[in-house]
Write a protein that holds these residues in place. Structure first.
Motif, PDB file in Angstrom:
ATOM      1  N   GLY A  10      -2.197  -0.827   5.104  1.00  0.00           N
ATOM      2  CA  GLY A  10      -1.331  -0.945   6.394  1.00  0.00           C
ATOM      3  C   GLY A  10      -0.187   0.047   6.175  1.00  0.00           C
ATOM      4  O   GLY A  10       0.084   0.838   5.255  1.00  0.00           O
ATOM      5  N   LEU A  11       1.007  -0.237   6.850  1.00  0.00           N
ATOM      6  CA  LEU A  11       2.146   0.498   6.874  1.00  0.00           C
ATOM      7  C   LEU A  11       3.371  -0.362   6.263  1.00  0.00           C
ATOM      8  O   LEU A  11       3.539  -1.830   6.684  1.00  0.00           O
ATOM      9  N   VAL A  12       4.039  -0.103   5.141  1.00  0.00           N
ATOM     10  CA  VAL A  12       4.730  -0.663   4.469  1.00  0.00           C
ATOM     11  C   VAL A  12       6.240   0.139   4.258  1.00  0.00           C
ATOM     12  O   VAL A  12       6.029   1.380   4.064  1.00  0.00           O
ATOM     13  N   GLN A  13       7.275  -0.390   4.204  1.00  0.00           N
ATOM     14  CA  GLN A  13       8.568   0.304   3.705  1.00  0.00           C
ATOM     15  C   GLN A  13       8.319   0.443   2.214  1.00  0.00           C
ATOM     16  O   GLN A  13       7.961  -0.462   1.331  1.00  0.00           O
ATOM     17  N   ALA A  14       9.441   1.423   1.806  1.00  0.00           N
ATOM     18  CA  ALA A  14       9.361   1.805   0.404  1.00  0.00           C
ATOM     19  C   ALA A  14       9.922   0.558  -0.324  1.00  0.00           C
ATOM     20  O   ALA A  14      11.045  -0.075   0.463  1.00  0.00           O
ATOM     21  N   GLY A  15       9.438   0.174  -1.483  1.00  0.00           N
ATOM     22  CA  GLY A  15       9.789  -0.981  -2.322  1.00  0.00           C
ATOM     23  C   GLY A  15       9.123  -2.173  -1.761  1.00  0.00           C
ATOM     24  O   GLY A  15       9.202  -3.094  -2.537  1.00  0.00           O
ATOM     25  N   GLY A  16       8.417  -2.300  -0.797  1.00  0.00           N
ATOM     26  CA  GLY A  16       7.355  -3.027  -0.631  1.00  0.00           C
ATOM     27  C   GLY A  16       6.360  -3.521  -1.321  1.00  0.00           C
ATOM     28  O   GLY A  16       5.890  -2.667  -2.338  1.00  0.00           O
ATOM     29  N   GLY A  66       3.141  -0.477 -14.535  1.00  0.00           N
ATOM     30  CA  GLY A  66       4.143  -1.541 -14.157  1.00  0.00           C
ATOM     31  C   GLY A  66       4.490  -1.862 -12.623  1.00  0.00           C
ATOM     32  O   GLY A  66       5.420  -2.698 -12.390  1.00  0.00           O
ATOM     33  N   ARG A  67       3.633  -1.418 -11.899  1.00  0.00           N
ATOM     34  CA  ARG A  67       3.953  -1.603 -10.450  1.00  0.00           C
ATOM     35  C   ARG A  67       2.642  -2.129  -9.737  1.00  0.00           C
ATOM     36  O   ARG A  67       2.580  -2.881  -9.067  1.00  0.00           O
ATOM     37  N   PHE A  68       1.521  -1.380 -10.183  1.00  0.00           N
ATOM     38  CA  PHE A  68      -0.016  -2.044  -9.603  1.00  0.00           C
ATOM     39  C   PHE A  68      -0.812  -2.895 -10.732  1.00  0.00           C
ATOM     40  O   PHE A  68      -0.689  -2.716 -11.966  1.00  0.00           O
ATOM     41  N   THR A  69      -1.012  -3.746 -10.174  1.00  0.00           N
ATOM     42  CA  THR A  69      -2.008  -4.679 -10.859  1.00  0.00           C
ATOM     43  C   THR A  69      -3.590  -5.012 -10.558  1.00  0.00           C
ATOM     44  O   THR A  69      -3.588  -5.496  -9.460  1.00  0.00           O
ATOM     45  N   ILE A  70      -4.595  -4.596 -11.183  1.00  0.00           N
ATOM     46  CA  ILE A  70      -5.872  -4.883 -10.973  1.00  0.00           C
ATOM     47  C   ILE A  70      -6.511  -6.029 -11.310  1.00  0.00           C
ATOM     48  O   ILE A  70      -6.086  -6.511 -12.406  1.00  0.00           O
ATOM     49  N   SER A  71      -7.181  -6.739 -10.610  1.00  0.00           N
ATOM     50  CA  SER A  71      -8.068  -7.916 -10.935  1.00  0.00           C
ATOM     51  C   SER A  71      -9.100  -8.041 -10.228  1.00  0.00           C
ATOM     52  O   SER A  71      -9.489  -7.397  -9.300  1.00  0.00           O
ATOM     53  N   ARG A  72      -9.822  -9.291 -10.421  1.00  0.00           N
ATOM     54  CA  ARG A  72     -11.235  -9.381  -9.704  1.00  0.00           C
ATOM     55  C   ARG A  72     -11.552 -10.763 -10.134  1.00  0.00           C
ATOM     56  O   ARG A  72     -11.003 -11.556 -10.989  1.00  0.00           O
ATOM     57  N   ASN A  84       3.021  -3.335  -6.049  1.00  0.00           N
ATOM     58  CA  ASN A  84       4.687  -3.702  -5.731  1.00  0.00           C
ATOM     59  C   ASN A  84       5.186  -2.483  -5.802  1.00  0.00           C
ATOM     60  O   ASN A  84       4.897  -1.486  -6.514  1.00  0.00           O
ATOM     61  N   SER A  85       6.492  -2.434  -5.649  1.00  0.00           N
ATOM     62  CA  SER A  85       7.540  -1.352  -5.661  1.00  0.00           C
ATOM     63  C   SER A  85       6.821  -0.012  -5.103  1.00  0.00           C
ATOM     64  O   SER A  85       6.932   0.934  -5.696  1.00  0.00           O
TER      65      SER A  85
END
Length: 120
Positions: A10-16, A66-72, A84-85
């Motif tokens: 989707g669309l998100v603002q920077a920092g979101g 440090g910003r993205f986290t992958i999981s399953r 994030n961020s």
């Protein structure tokens, strides 16, 4: 055979933040590593993160560390990418893929992609 369907873009603002999901069909999902990739307009598809079949090992691209986290969750046949961020340069179509535990593009199974747009 594994079919993959991404959602959550989707669309998100920077920092979101956004959380992408990758729903898999088929009983063999838990046998494969799950990777996330992205492709921005005019650029080649690039590796973002990968998680092993068991979920015990992950590798992230330097650009998202440090910003993205992958999981399953193998019980739900679903993979996730928590972002994030977010930055404008994260804008791209995001794809999940199932296959070997590698950071290259040689995955046999791919989803159709979900658009992520980050406004600055």
């Amino acid at each position: 055979q594994v079919q993959l369907v991404e959602s959550g873009g989707g669309l998100v603002q920077a920092g979101g933040s956004l959380r992408l999901s990758c729903a898999a069909s088929g009983r063999t999902f838990s046998r494969y590593a799950l990777g996330w990739f992205r492709q921005a307009p005019g650029k080649e598809r690039e590796f973002v993160a990968v998680i092993s079949a068991s979920g015990g090992h992950t590798v992230d691209a330097d650009s998202v560390k440090g910003r993205f986290t992958i999981s399953r969750d193998n019980a739900k046949n679903t993979g996730y990418l928590q972002m994030n961020s977010l930055r404008a340069e994260d804008t791209a179509v995001y794809y999940c893929a199932a296959g070997p535990f590698v950071v290259g593009l040689n995955y046999p199974y791919w989803g159709q992609g979900t658009q992520v747009t980050v406004s600055s």
